[in-house]
Design an enzyme around this catalytic site. Structure first.
Site, mmCIF file in Angstrom:
data_model
loop_
_atom_site.group_PDB
_atom_site.id
_atom_site.type_symbol
_atom_site.label_atom_id
_atom_site.label_comp_id
_atom_site.label_asym_id
_atom_site.label_seq_id
_atom_site.Cartn_x
_atom_site.Cartn_y
_atom_site.Cartn_z
ATOM 1 N N GLY A 60 0.874 -1.326 0.091
ATOM 2 C CA GLY A 60 0.004 0.244 -0.231
ATOM 3 C C GLY A 60 0.573 1.265 0.328
ATOM 4 N N SER A 71 -5.507 9.078 9.983
ATOM 5 C CA SER A 71 -6.699 8.620 8.872
ATOM 6 C C SER A 71 -7.841 10.059 9.237
ATOM 7 C CB SER A 71 -7.021 6.974 9.547
ATOM 8 O OG SER A 71 -8.438 7.302 9.020
ATOM 9 N N TYR A 97 -10.119 2.572 16.407
ATOM 10 C CA TYR A 97 -8.823 2.887 15.376
ATOM 11 C C TYR A 97 -9.088 4.466 15.366
ATOM 12 C CZ TYR A 97 -7.397 3.459 10.613
ATOM 13 O OH TYR A 97 -6.382 4.036 9.003
HETATM 14 N N1 LIG Z 1 -5.710 2.825 2.813
HETATM 15 C C1 LIG Z 1 -6.718 3.022 3.422
HETATM 16 O O1 LIG Z 1 -7.688 3.986 2.493
HETATM 17 C C2 LIG Z 1 -6.680 4.338 4.368
HETATM 18 C C3 LIG Z 1 -6.775 5.416 4.808
HETATM 19 C C4 LIG Z 1 -7.094 6.217 6.257
HETATM 20 C C5 LIG Z 1 -5.247 6.079 6.763
HETATM 21 N N2 LIG Z 1 -4.614 5.001 6.312
HETATM 22 C C6 LIG Z 1 -3.193 4.695 7.301
HETATM 23 O O2 LIG Z 1 -2.216 4.398 6.375
HETATM 24 C C7 LIG Z 1 -1.384 3.448 6.734
HETATM 25 C C8 LIG Z 1 -1.270 2.457 5.732
HETATM 26 O O3 LIG Z 1 -2.090 1.718 5.408
HETATM 27 P P1 LIG Z 1 -2.438 0.571 3.855
HETATM 28 O O4 LIG Z 1 -3.578 0.532 3.723
HETATM 29 O O5 LIG Z 1 -1.072 1.389 3.341
HETATM 30 O O6 LIG Z 1 -1.984 -0.458 4.779
HETATM 31 P P2 LIG Z 1 -0.979 -2.085 3.758
HETATM 32 O O7 LIG Z 1 -1.695 -1.772 2.421
HETATM 33 O O8 LIG Z 1 -2.199 -3.556 4.781
HETATM 34 O O9 LIG Z 1 -0.001 -1.744 4.150
HETATM 35 C C9 LIG Z 1 -0.207 -1.904 5.681
HETATM 36 C C10 LIG Z 1 1.710 -1.801 6.285
HETATM 37 O O10 LIG Z 1 1.713 -2.453 7.373
HETATM 38 C C11 LIG Z 1 2.289 -3.322 7.816
HETATM 39 N N3 LIG Z 1 1.520 -3.777 9.751
HETATM 40 C C12 LIG Z 1 0.581 -3.819 9.757
HETATM 41 N N4 LIG Z 1 0.605 -4.177 11.222
HETATM 42 C C13 LIG Z 1 2.004 -4.300 11.579
HETATM 43 C C14 LIG Z 1 2.388 -4.155 12.434
HETATM 44 N N5 LIG Z 1 1.627 -4.749 13.106
HETATM 45 N N6 LIG Z 1 3.846 -4.618 12.117
HETATM 46 C C15 LIG Z 1 4.336 -4.644 11.594
HETATM 47 N N7 LIG Z 1 3.699 -3.905 10.413
HETATM 48 C C16 LIG Z 1 2.557 -3.606 9.982
HETATM 49 C C17 LIG Z 1 2.076 -3.952 6.898
HETATM 50 O O11 LIG Z 1 3.230 -5.143 6.741
HETATM 51 P P3 LIG Z 1 2.209 -6.619 6.787
HETATM 52 O O12 LIG Z 1 0.987 -6.903 5.684
HETATM 53 O O13 LIG Z 1 3.066 -7.670 6.498
HETATM 54 O O14 LIG Z 1 0.768 -6.758 7.857
HETATM 55 C C18 LIG Z 1 2.292 -3.600 5.712
HETATM 56 O O15 LIG Z 1 3.407 -2.803 5.486
HETATM 57 C C19 LIG Z 1 -1.640 2.970 7.697
HETATM 58 O O16 LIG Z 1 -1.549 4.037 9.211
HETATM 59 C C20 LIG Z 1 -3.484 3.257 8.025
HETATM 60 O O17 LIG Z 1 -4.155 3.355 9.450
HETATM 61 C C21 LIG Z 1 -4.650 3.871 5.053
#
Ligand SMILES: NC(=O)c1ccc[n+]([C@@H]2O[C@H](COP(=O)([O-])OP(=O)(O)OC[C@H]3O[C@@H](n4cnc5c(N)ncnc54)[C@H](OP(=O)(O)O)[C@@H]3O)[C@@H](O)[C@H]2O)c1
Length: 252
Positions: A17, A137, A150
């Site tokens: 992501g 977020s 969250y």
């Molecule tokens: N996508 C959205 O709509 C959205 C909206 C608002 C905010 N965000 C924020 O954006 C950030 C990234 O989100 P994303 O959507 O890009 O997520 P993603 O595609 O699931 O990627 C998350 C990354 O964080 C790692 N991760 C998750 N939990 C972990 C843990 N406990 N320890 C170490 N690594 C961990 C994952 O590794 P593994 O897969 O190996 O666990 C992966 O590399 C987050 O802070 C999320 O809250 C996302």
């Protein structure tokens, strides 16, 4: 092409992501990189894509002992850090009645406590002119019924960025937040929902969004690059919303 030339960066949650898109962009802009994640296949795929010069570390973002070990490895490898992008988060949806104590602790440990102590433990490595970025977020402003813990963890981060913005700027260290709306990432697409519920949620978001689509990880990565680079030298303790305008919408 060289906006991060000569800089070192650590990105937590860099295997999927927003974190992975940012790792690609930072690398293209000349940074030396370390990234973290947990899933073995995603760690291996990131190593393959980002090359052997990128330090790939399996590290649990909510564990203080693993944060210690992570910072030790980064210090041994790079000696110092210019950019710390704390992006890994736990985003388990649950209605209020079903939230367990273990889920509560997991979300707060990964999304808030782990971030505070990552900053604290990285400080000796961060030189003057360093940039810390955290991912929050829009749920920290809008509320979201199934993401109450969250959203609260991300609201705590907003406050932390303001306090640490003041605490760290005297050392030349800037801290800011990126506040994404709905972004089409691996994590978003892996939300533990039945397929038809997931599709309904996605269509609802697209319909309500002023821009009529989800964001891309690359669109968020460009904001991370701005905050990481000297282009944002006068930006301190700020939270930049990247959401296509959805958090501006007032529903009737
Ligand atoms: N996508 C959205 O709509 C959205 C909206 C608002 C905010 N965000 C924020 O954006 C950030 C990234 O989100 P994303 O959507 O890009 O997520 P993603 O595609 O699931 O990627 C998350 C990354 O964080 C790692 N991760 C998750 N939990 C972990 C843990 N406990 N320890 C170490 N690594 C961990 C994952 O590794 P593994 O897969 O190996 O666990 C992966 O590399 C987050 O802070 C999320 O809250 C996302």
């Amino acid at each position: 092409m060289d906006r991060l030339k000569g800089k070192t960066a650590l990105i937590t949650g860099g295997t999927s992501g927003i974190g992975l898109a940012t790792a690609r962009l930072f690398r293209a802009e000349g940074a030396r990189l370390a990234i973290t994640g947990r899933d073995a296949a995603r760690l291996a795929a990131a190593q393959e894509e980002l090359g052997s010069e990128t330090l790939i570390i399996r590290s649990e973002a909510g564990s203080l002992s693993e944060i210690d070990s992570l910072m030790e490895q980064v210090k041994n490898h790079f000696g110092q850090l210019d950019v710390l992008f704390l992006n890994a988060a736990s985003a388990l949806p649950a209605p209020v009645e079903l939230v367990t104590g273990a889920q509560f602790d997991e979300i707060m440990n990964v999304n808030f406590k782990g971030i505070f102590f990552s900053i604290q433990k990285a400080l000796p490595m961060l030189g003057g002119n360093a940039s810390i970025i955290v991912t929050t977020s829009i749920t920290n402003r809008t509320g979201s019924p199934n993401f109450s813990i969250y959203g609260a963890s991300k609201a705590a981060l907003r406050s932390l960025v303001q306090s640490l913005g003041l605490a760290l700027i005297a050392r030349g260290i800037r801290i800011n937040a990126i506040n994404p709306g709905p972004i089409d990432t691996g994590g978003f697409n892996r939300l533990p929902l039945p397929q038809e519920v997931f599709q309904a949620v996605k269509s609802d978001i697209e319909g309500r969004s002023p821009i009529k689509r989800l964001g891309t990880p690359e669109e968020v990565a460009k904001v991370a690059l701005f905050l990481a680079s000297d282009d944002s030298a006068y930006v301190v303790g700020e939270e930049i919303v990247v959401d296509g305008g959805i958090s501006l919408v007032c529903l009737p």
